[in-house]
Motif scaffolding. Structure first.
Motif, PDB file in Angstrom:
ATOM      1  N   PHE A   1       0.829  -1.201   0.000  1.00  0.00           N
ATOM      2  CA  PHE A   1       0.000   0.000   0.000  1.00  0.00           C
ATOM      3  C   PHE A   1       0.867   1.257   0.000  1.00  0.00           C
ATOM      4  N   GLN A   2       1.975   1.222   0.732  1.00  0.00           N
ATOM      5  CA  GLN A   2       2.918   2.345   0.706  1.00  0.00           C
ATOM      6  C   GLN A   2       3.524   2.483  -0.686  1.00  0.00           C
ATOM      7  N   ALA A   3       3.822   1.358  -1.296  1.00  0.00           N
ATOM      8  CA  ALA A   3       4.461   1.385  -2.613  1.00  0.00           C
ATOM      9  C   ALA A   3       3.570   2.035  -3.661  1.00  0.00           C
ATOM     10  N   ILE A   4       2.302   1.655  -3.685  1.00  0.00           N
ATOM     11  CA  ILE A   4       1.427   2.172  -4.740  1.00  0.00           C
ATOM     12  C   ILE A   4       0.811   3.519  -4.387  1.00  0.00           C
ATOM     13  N   ALA A   5       1.076   4.005  -3.184  1.00  0.00           N
ATOM     14  CA  ALA A   5       0.525   5.303  -2.779  1.00  0.00           C
ATOM     15  C   ALA A   5       1.136   6.450  -3.576  1.00  0.00           C
ATOM     16  N   ASP A   6       2.322   6.266  -4.074  1.00  0.00           N
ATOM     17  CA  ASP A   6       3.024   7.333  -4.784  1.00  0.00           C
ATOM     18  C   ASP A   6       2.812   7.209  -6.297  1.00  0.00           C
ATOM     19  N   PRO A   7       2.407   8.306  -6.957  1.00  0.00           N
ATOM     20  CA  PRO A   7       2.146   8.246  -8.404  1.00  0.00           C
ATOM     21  C   PRO A   7       3.381   7.876  -9.226  1.00  0.00           C
ATOM     22  N   THR A   8       4.557   8.307  -8.801  1.00  0.00           N
ATOM     23  CA  THR A   8       5.774   7.961  -9.546  1.00  0.00           C
ATOM     24  C   THR A   8       6.004   6.458  -9.506  1.00  0.00           C
ATOM     25  N   ARG A   9       5.789   5.854  -8.357  1.00  0.00           N
ATOM     26  CA  ARG A   9       5.976   4.404  -8.260  1.00  0.00           C
ATOM     27  C   ARG A   9       4.937   3.658  -9.094  1.00  0.00           C
ATOM     28  N   ARG A  10       3.716   4.171  -9.127  1.00  0.00           N
ATOM     29  CA  ARG A  10       2.700   3.535  -9.983  1.00  0.00           C
ATOM     30  C   ARG A  10       3.111   3.635 -11.449  1.00  0.00           C
ATOM     31  N   GLN A  11       3.688   4.765 -11.843  1.00  0.00           N
ATOM     32  CA  GLN A  11       4.157   4.923 -13.228  1.00  0.00           C
ATOM     33  C   GLN A  11       5.305   3.966 -13.527  1.00  0.00           C
ATOM     34  N   ILE A  12       6.200   3.783 -12.571  1.00  0.00           N
ATOM     35  CA  ILE A  12       7.309   2.843 -12.764  1.00  0.00           C
ATOM     36  C   ILE A  12       6.754   1.440 -12.985  1.00  0.00           C
ATOM     37  N   ILE A  13       5.788   1.053 -12.172  1.00  0.00           N
ATOM     38  CA  ILE A  13       5.170  -0.267 -12.344  1.00  0.00           C
ATOM     39  C   ILE A  13       4.568  -0.382 -13.736  1.00  0.00           C
ATOM     40  N   ASN A  14       3.847   0.657 -14.174  1.00  0.00           N
ATOM     41  CA  ASN A  14       3.242   0.638 -15.516  1.00  0.00           C
ATOM     42  C   ASN A  14       4.296   0.486 -16.609  1.00  0.00           C
ATOM     43  N   LEU A  15       5.434   1.129 -16.432  1.00  0.00           N
ATOM     44  CA  LEU A  15       6.502   1.042 -17.434  1.00  0.00           C
ATOM     45  C   LEU A  15       7.071  -0.371 -17.529  1.00  0.00           C
ATOM     46  N   ILE A  16       7.400  -0.952 -16.391  1.00  0.00           N
ATOM     47  CA  ILE A  16       8.090  -2.240 -16.436  1.00  0.00           C
ATOM     48  C   ILE A  16       7.147  -3.423 -16.658  1.00  0.00           C
TER      49      ILE A  16
END
Length: 113
Positions: A10-25
């Motif tokens: 939940f901490q990981a996906i709370a940040d928009p940059t981290r969500r974008q990184i997930i989308n990229l990879i």
């Protein structure tokens, strides 16, 4: 790493940059530089985001020669999916109840006419 310091998904996906990184990879494994090129933040900042994603078990790092590639481990997001599903069911039940109530009111009104 101690248990207290372990981050959760939940901490990981709370940040928009981290969500974008997930989308990229999710689309393809990428090295750290390729990921960093997609953001207007410093490479160390991107590395910190990736570190958090790795600590949460959402990303794994694969060493290939001198390059480090980030790969998704989406099974870790199952916890989030399960949490969302319980609320989805709650709201579906509420909307079904509301729909039944409104249908009954409409039916009652039609009988009075």
């Amino acid at each position: 790493m101690s248990t207290e310091a372990r981050r959760d998904v939940f901490q990981a996906i709370a940040d928009p940059t981290r969500r974008q990184i997930i989308n990229l990879i999710v689309k393809e494994s990428m090295n750290l530089n390729a990921i960093a090129e997609n953001f207007n933040i410093s490479r160390p900042a991107v590395s910190q985001h990736i570190k958090i994603l790795t600590e949460c078990g959402i990303v794994s790092i694969r060493q290939e020669g001198r390059e480090r590639f980030c790969e998704p481990k989406l099974a870790a997001l199952k916890e989030v999916s399960n949490w969302v599903d319980q609320y989805r069911q709650f709201w579906n039940d509420r909307f079904d109840s509301l729909d039944n109530y409104l249908t009954k009111i409409q039916s009652d009104n039609n009988l009075k006419k």
